[in-house]
Write an enzyme that holds these catalytic residues in place. Structure first.
Site, PDB file in Angstrom:
ATOM      1  N   SER A 148      33.094  36.234  63.321  1.00  0.00           N
ATOM      2  CA  SER A 148      34.471  35.830  63.546  1.00  0.00           C
ATOM      3  C   SER A 148      34.523  34.451  64.224  1.00  0.00           C
ATOM      4  O   SER A 148      34.006  33.479  63.682  1.00  0.00           O
ATOM      5  CB  SER A 148      35.195  36.906  64.367  1.00  0.00           C
ATOM      6  OG  SER A 148      36.586  36.706  64.399  1.00  0.00           O
ATOM      7  N   ASP A 247      40.767  41.292  55.068  1.00  0.00           N
ATOM      8  CA  ASP A 247      40.633  40.359  56.183  1.00  0.00           C
ATOM      9  C   ASP A 247      41.428  39.104  55.847  1.00  0.00           C
ATOM     10  O   ASP A 247      41.241  38.518  54.775  1.00  0.00           O
ATOM     11  CB  ASP A 247      39.154  40.002  56.379  1.00  0.00           C
ATOM     12  CG  ASP A 247      38.878  39.141  57.599  1.00  0.00           C
ATOM     13  OD1 ASP A 247      39.839  38.632  58.214  1.00  0.00           O
ATOM     14  OD2 ASP A 247      37.693  38.965  57.938  1.00  0.00           O
ATOM     15  N   HIS A 277      38.233  43.213  58.942  1.00  0.00           N
ATOM     16  CA  HIS A 277      37.597  42.240  59.825  1.00  0.00           C
ATOM     17  C   HIS A 277      36.843  42.964  60.946  1.00  0.00           C
ATOM     18  O   HIS A 277      37.387  43.840  61.612  1.00  0.00           O
ATOM     19  CB  HIS A 277      38.670  41.330  60.421  1.00  0.00           C
ATOM     20  CG  HIS A 277      38.133  40.211  61.244  1.00  0.00           C
ATOM     21  ND1 HIS A 277      37.674  39.041  60.698  1.00  0.00           N
ATOM     22  CD2 HIS A 277      37.980  40.060  62.595  1.00  0.00           C
ATOM     23  CE1 HIS A 277      37.266  38.221  61.648  1.00  0.00           C
ATOM     24  NE2 HIS A 277      37.445  38.825  62.815  1.00  0.00           N
TER      25      HIS A 277
END
Length: 315
Positions: A148, A247, A277
């Protein structure tokens, strides 16, 4: 959506980045819920220290280092997270592959907006390269990675290393990375509602990370803040890019992987249907465990590790 991931989602704390203080508390709760009780591993020495003039890191040093080192950056939207978020992953990488892992506790926004988190990530990478021998690592076999926001930092560090002629990175492990502040993709328009990571949280993330200057007259987002803005991706180290279907970052990750490949960078792309995600943190789900296996296999290939090396294990 994958049934096991869907079932796990129902019991997870929701991390909203709107309020950083509340977000950090929620992230601590989420990390504790997902931890699964990672135990110590006698094959790995774990030590916390401060390097490069003030950057906290956690160093995972296997008993019999195989040579490579991975500098790893945790996720959390540049606003939340710490060394505990990725303790289990880093411990597993070190134990199973025999690689040194340096996990970086970079400063967080909005108190420390860009470039502070990026400068911490860069400083820790430069330090790792300079001190590789003392860590039991080969300075020519250093990779960067993260999930991320941490994946975005890894991509940005790789860009700067290319631009400035070093450190000579061997690989990028980019797990659903944050790359593009323009937020103009189909997936960004599709995933807009909680409890999944969604467009609203991405907006909060960029607002905190880029700070009050964002949107001012003449403002241009720096390439090292949003790597997708780099006009040229040639000359980067080989990359593994993990993309989750559900996501908002999905399509910017696809685009970055494609652009690297078109620029001649070796890219291994993994798209996981039915995943959201950060799904690989949900180790109760088989799809998450397979993702971890795949990441270890990618590192093994990138570093040309023999699966039979003492301190590694075969898949």
């Amino acid at each position: 959506m994958d049934r096991e991931l869907s079932d796990a989602l129902a019991g997870m704390p929701y991390v909203s980045l709107a309020d950083p203080v509340k977000a950090r508390a929620a992230m601590r709760d989420l990390a504790a819920a997902l931890d699964g009780g990672a135990a110590a591993d006698e094959r790995v020495e774990v030590a916390d220290r401060t390097v490069a003039g003030g950057v906290p890191v956690r160093i995972y040093r296997p008993e019999r280092p195989a040579g490579p080192a991975l500098v790893y950056f945790h996720g959390g939207g540049f606003v939340t997270g710490d060394l505990e978020n990725e303790h289990r992953r880093c411990l597993d990488f070190a134990a199973d592959l025999g690689i040194v892992v340096v996990s970086v506790d970079y400063r967080l926004a909005p108190e420390h907006p860009f470039p502070a988190p990026f400068e911490d990530a860069w400083a820790a990478t430069v330090w790792t390269h300079a001190h590789a021998a003392g860590l039991g690592a080969d300075p020519g076999r250093i990779a960067v990675g993260g999930g991320s926001a941490g994946g975005g930092l890894a991509a940005a560090v790789a860009l700067r290393a290319r631009d400035e002629g070093g450190p000579p990175l061997a690989f990028q492990l980019l797990l659903y990375p944050v790359l593009d502040d323009r937020m103009d993709t189909p997936s960004m328009r599709e995933y807009t509602e909680p409890p999944l990571f969604n467009r609203g949280e991405v907006e909060h993330m960029w607002r905190h990370y880029l700070g009050p200057a964002r949107g001012a007259p003449g403002w241009e987002t720096p390439v090292y803040a949003a790597p997708a803005r780099a006009p040229d991706l040639s000359g980067l180290p080989a990359a593994y890019v993990l993309v989750a279907e559900a996501d908002p970052l999905r399509d910017e990750d696809f685009a970055y992987a494609r652009r690297m490949a078109e620029a001649g960078v070796p890219v291994e792309l993994r798209h996981v249907p039915g995943a959201y995600h950060g799904f690989d943190g949900v180790l109760s789900a088989a799809v998450a465990r397979r993702a971890h296996d795949d990441q270890r296999a990618a590192l093994r290939r990138a570093f040309r590790l023999d699966a039979g090396h003492p301190g590694t294990s075969s898949d």
